[in-house]
Design an enzyme around this catalytic site. Sequence first.
Site, PDB file in Angstrom:
ATOM      1  CD  GLU A 323      -1.448  -0.292   3.628  1.00 11.69           C
ATOM      2  OE1 GLU A 323      -2.574  -0.756   3.331  1.00 11.69           O
ATOM      3  OE2 GLU A 323      -1.149   0.065   4.775  1.00 11.69           O
ATOM      4  CB  CYS A 324       0.842   4.396   0.262  1.00  8.04           C
ATOM      5  SG  CYS A 324       0.932   6.169  -0.120  1.00  8.04           S
ATOM      6  N   GLY A 325       3.493   3.687  -0.297  1.00  6.05           N
ATOM      7  CA  GLY A 325       4.927   3.557  -0.559  1.00  6.05           C
ATOM      8  C   GLY A 325       5.312   2.152  -0.972  1.00  6.05           C
TER       9      GLY A 325
END
Length: 442
Positions: A323-325
Site C-alpha cells: 500500500e502507498c509507498g
Amino acid sequence: MKGFVLAGTRSGIGKTTVSMGLMAAFENVSPFKVGPDYIDPSFHKFMTGNKSYNLDLFLMGEEGVKYSFSKHQKDISIVEGVMGLYDGLGNSLDNYSTAHLARVLDLPVVLVVDAIGKSTSIAAEVLGYKNLDPRVKIAGVIINRVSSEKLYEMLKEAIEEYTKVPCLGYLRKNEELGISSRHLGLLQADEVQNLEEKKEMLKQEIKKTIDLEKIKQIANLNRTFEGEDIFKNLENLYNGLKVGVAKDKAFSFYYEDNLELLNKMGVELLEFSPIDDKCIPDVDVLYFGGGYPENYLEELSKNNEFKNSLKSFHEKGGVIYGECGGFMYLTKGIKTLDEKFYSMADLVDCSIKMTGKLLISRFGYVDLSYEKLTGRAHEFHYSTIDEVGNDKREFKLLKKDGREWLCGYKNKNLLAGYPHLHFFKNIDILKKILEGVKKCHI
C-alpha cells in the site's frame, strides 16, 4: 482510569509540540493519535517509550476505537487530536473529528489556543469552541506561543471570566521547541537531530509553566473503560501463517493495531528490509506498508539481489500486499521531479512519477470495494501513476462527493495500490488476502 484529549483550535496551533511535552512529563503514558496519521505516533513512541495507537472513527468504527482505547490503557492516556477540534469529513458534528472521538470515548478535552495577536478576544474564541457542541467537555485550556508570563495572566483572566473554563498553563514562544515540517506533516522521529535534547527541553518547560496536577484531576475519569473484544472470533484463525513485514527507513507506516490483529489471528510476523537484506524471509505473505521510498531510491534500486528474490517469490505464487509507498516500490520504477528514473521491483505493470505536491483529488477518506467486498481506506501521496500497463485494477474507490476511480493492481497473488487500509473495517479484505496462501501452508 485517567485520560484526556489534547485538541487544537486549528492545524498548526502547536498541539503536537504540547502533546509531546505532556507525554514526556507524565509517567507511563498510553499515547494515541486521532485520525490516520503515521508520523505523530513515531514521536509519541519516542517521548513515552510506549507504542502509539491511531483512533479513527471512519477507518475503525465506534466499536473499533473503543476496543483499541480500552486495550492499550496505561497510567494516563493522552489522545492527540487532528486539525481543529471540530474539523472532519463535512460539517456534521458526527464527522469523525477530534470532538466526535472525544464524545464517543466520553473523554475531557484540553484545548490548545494560540496567544499570537490576541487579547480579550481569546475568550470569544474559547467560548465558541465550548458552545458549538455542549456535549464536548472542554475541561481546560493551554495557551501556546506566549511571549511573557504577564501576557499569560492577562489572557487567563479573560478566558476564565468569560468562559468559566480553567487555564492550565502555557508554553512560551520558542522556535527551538518545535519540530521541522516536511510534506507529510513532520519528520519521522529518527530523522530529527537532537530529539533527546528537545524532549528534555520540552519536559522542563512543561513542568515550569503547565499545572500537571490540575491536568491529572481533569483526566481522572472515575470509571473503568472496557471495550468489547470484537475480534474474539478471529483468534488463532491463521495459526502457522508467516507474514514478512517490510520495516526500514523507507517503509515504516503501519498501524500498530493492524500488526497486533495479525498476531491475534495466529500470524507470525517477521520484519525485513528491502534496502539492506539480500533476500526475502521464509514466509507465506509479504506486506509492504507505506513510507518514504522516494527518499531512498538509489539504495532500493541497486539492491538487485533482493529484487530477484522477490520476483522468484512472486513467480512461485507467493502472496504480496502493498500500500502507498509499498505499492510504489512494487511497480516498474519511480521517476523523480528532475525526470530521473529508478527501477524498482517491476511486479506491477505501471510506473510512478513524483509530483512535489499533494495529489488533492485523491486525498482523504474513501469507501472501497474489492470484488464483492466493501471496506474503507485513506489516501495521501505526493506522486501519481505515470505509465499504466495491462495489470487489472481491483479497487473501486468512492469519495463522499461522488468522485470515484480505480486502483489496486492485481498480478497473480499480488495486490497493491495507493489506499492505506486499517484492518478493523476491512476484515473481509484482509482474510481474502491471507487466504490467497495455499491451504496447505496454513
